[in-house]
Every structure is written in C-alpha cells, then in structure tokens.
Design a protein around this motif. Structure first.
Motif, PDB file in Angstrom:
ATOM      1  N   TRP A 258      29.396  28.374  21.120  1.00  0.00           N
ATOM      2  CA  TRP A 258      30.512  28.012  20.242  1.00  0.00           C
ATOM      3  C   TRP A 258      31.562  29.124  20.146  1.00  0.00           C
ATOM      4  O   TRP A 258      32.676  28.875  19.674  1.00  0.00           O
ATOM      5  CB  TRP A 258      30.004  27.673  18.844  1.00  0.00           C
ATOM      6  CG  TRP A 258      29.296  28.791  18.130  1.00  0.00           C
ATOM      7  CD1 TRP A 258      27.966  29.042  18.122  1.00  0.00           C
ATOM      8  CD2 TRP A 258      29.899  29.798  17.309  1.00  0.00           C
ATOM      9  NE1 TRP A 258      27.685  30.160  17.361  1.00  0.00           N
ATOM     10  CE2 TRP A 258      28.864  30.631  16.839  1.00  0.00           C
ATOM     11  CE3 TRP A 258      31.222  30.076  16.926  1.00  0.00           C
ATOM     12  CZ2 TRP A 258      29.091  31.727  16.012  1.00  0.00           C
ATOM     13  CZ3 TRP A 258      31.446  31.172  16.097  1.00  0.00           C
ATOM     14  CH2 TRP A 258      30.398  31.971  15.648  1.00  0.00           C
TER      15      TRP A 258
ATOM     16  N   GLN B   1      41.895  23.526  16.858  1.00  0.00           N
ATOM     17  CA  GLN B   1      41.648  24.891  17.325  1.00  0.00           C
ATOM     18  C   GLN B   1      42.657  25.293  18.394  1.00  0.00           C
ATOM     19  O   GLN B   1      43.039  24.494  19.245  1.00  0.00           O
ATOM     20  CB  GLN B   1      40.234  25.006  17.898  1.00  0.00           C
ATOM     21  CG  GLN B   1      39.858  26.437  18.266  1.00  0.00           C
ATOM     22  CD  GLN B   1      38.352  26.625  18.394  1.00  0.00           C
ATOM     23  OE1 GLN B   1      37.614  25.667  18.480  1.00  0.00           O
ATOM     24  NE2 GLN B   1      37.908  27.865  18.390  1.00  0.00           N
TER      25      GLN B   1
ATOM     26  N   ASN C 221      39.232  31.002  18.509  1.00  0.00           N
ATOM     27  CA  ASN C 221      39.250  30.974  17.050  1.00  0.00           C
ATOM     28  C   ASN C 221      38.061  31.752  16.533  1.00  0.00           C
ATOM     29  O   ASN C 221      37.211  32.184  17.317  1.00  0.00           O
ATOM     30  CB  ASN C 221      39.236  29.530  16.531  1.00  0.00           C
ATOM     31  CG  ASN C 221      40.119  29.363  15.301  1.00  0.00           C
ATOM     32  OD1 ASN C 221      40.157  30.233  14.438  1.00  0.00           O
ATOM     33  ND2 ASN C 221      40.833  28.247  15.225  1.00  0.00           N
TER      34      ASN C 221
ATOM     35  N   ASN D  50      33.376  24.852  15.756  1.00  0.00           N
ATOM     36  CA  ASN D  50      34.053  23.566  15.791  1.00  0.00           C
ATOM     37  C   ASN D  50      33.117  22.571  16.478  1.00  0.00           C
ATOM     38  O   ASN D  50      32.858  22.673  17.674  1.00  0.00           O
ATOM     39  CB  ASN D  50      35.372  23.689  16.558  1.00  0.00           C
ATOM     40  CG  ASN D  50      36.197  22.420  16.516  1.00  0.00           C
ATOM     41  OD1 ASN D  50      35.741  21.361  16.923  1.00  0.00           O
ATOM     42  ND2 ASN D  50      37.428  22.522  16.038  1.00  0.00           N
TER      43      ASN D  50
END
Length: 236
Positions: free
Chosen positions: A146, A178, A195, A199
C-alpha cells in the motif's frame, strides 16, 4: 564537484538515463534513430539516437540501479515478457513477478524523473516523497504494497491487439482521491500512487506483496499524450 542525487556524495556524475536504455530498444528504426516529439522546427520532432539522459548519478549509484533493479526487471519483463501479445485473454490478467525488485525498479524511475531538470519530467514534483523514495531505493526497501502502490495498463493497438511500445513523459493525475504519476514504458502505462495514507481502492488493483499484479488494457489511441502528439504533428 557536483552532488550525486542518490548517495548525496561529491562525485563525478555520469550521463544518466531516466528510463533505462533497454526500454527504448523497440523504438529505433534501421538507422538507429527514433522520433522525439518536441514541437520545434518544421516537423515538430527530431530524430534521437539514445534515450533522454542527464548528469545525475555517480558510477557507483548507476551500478546500484543496474544490478539491483534494472537487470531483474529486464529479465522479468523484457526477456521473459509476461504480457499476452496479441492481447487475447480476459481482463484483468494476473501476472506474477518478484515483488521487491519489480517495485523498486518502478520507484527508481519515478525518483529519477523527480530529480531531473528536463522538461519531459517536469510533472514529477514529489515534495517530501522524493527523500522517502531515495531512502527506499538506497536501502533496497520496497515497503508494503500500500506504500506507493503500483498498477498498470497494457497499451494495446486498436486494430491488431498487439502490445504497443513507447516511452513517454511523466503525467500527473488523481485516482480514488490519491495523487498519482504515470509514465509509459515496457508496453504499459505504469501508475504510482504518492500519498501518506492507505487507500483500499488502490490496494485492490496494485502490485501485491506476493508478487501478483492484475493487468487490464487501454487502447493506445486513448492516451492523452498520443492525442496531443498527433495534433502537434498534424500542425507541421
């Protein structure tokens, strides 16, 4: 003496590629030239004999990129290409790769683009993430799936369903809220999310920790950069 952008040491810098040269190999004609679209002159393009380069990294760091990321990616993606060609399989098509080296290769391309001063890569403005990526690349740490998730779309010809090879500039966009960056090479449009938080939408489509990645397709004519280039060349 200039500073190497990876190790941060005072060293002689080599003329470094952003996208490695082996990913340009399909683009050269019989004279060893390829089309570089720049919008300048009577034609709006000029012939190039090598991929775009800039003095950025020292010899030791060039070898770091090559040994740990470029050679494994070349073997996995170019020599043993996992993409169906022509594309004749259901989507998404799951592919298995080596998670660490595969992810770090793509992160290294984005990092190189971010430290470049060339207009082709001006969209790659990473802020604090530039240093985070530098540390991950230097220590060979791919992080969790991630963290800087990576996913891709195969570039497919609208008539033949063959994979289209091109190398593009960096494009900035947003997906699932994002910030993301895209660049084309290896028959794919690769996306990297940038980021500081997880997400779930991106986690479902990105490179997984076990090395599996789902690949869907995009008609190569639908790429914004292709449409822009076509308009540019039609004016000349």
């Amino acid at each position: 003496m200039p500073i190497c952008r990876l190790c941060h040491k005072d060293r002689i810098l080599r003329k470094s590629h952003i996208v490695p040269e082996f990913l340009y190999s399909h683009l050269y004609n019989e004279k060893g030239h390829m089309m570089g679209i720049n919008g300048i002159g009577a034609k709006g393009w000029k012939p190039l004999q090598q991929g775009i380069r800039e003095h950025l990294f020292c010899e030791e760091c060039e070898q770091h990129f090559n040994e740990h990321f470029e050679k494994p990616f070349r073997q996995q993606w170019v020599v043993n290409c996992p993409l169906p060609d022509p594309w004749n399989v259901p989507e998404p098509h799951w592919i298995s790769v080596s998670y660490a080296t595969f992810k770090l290769f793509h992160l290294s391309v984005l990092f190189r683009a971010s430290v470049s001063s060339l207009p082709t890569y001006s969209e790659a403005v990473l802020g604090i993430h530039e240093e985070r990526l530098r540390q991950m690349i230097w220590t060979k740490n791919p992080g969790e799936a991630w963290e800087y998730p990576i996913w891709g779309l195969a570039l497919v010809h609208h008539q033949t369903s063959k994979i289209v090879q091109l190398v593009s500039q960096v494009q900035k966009g947003r997906f699932a809220g994002q910030r993301c960056y895209a660049i084309c090479y290896g028959g794919m449009q690769w996306w990297i999310g940038v980021n500081s938080h997880r997400n779930s939408e991106l986690e479902a489509i990105c490179l997984q920790k076990d090395g599996r990645i789902p690949v869907s397709t995009i008609n190569w004519r639908e790429l914004g950069l292709i449409q822009s280039a076509s308009r540019l060349l039609c004016k000349n």
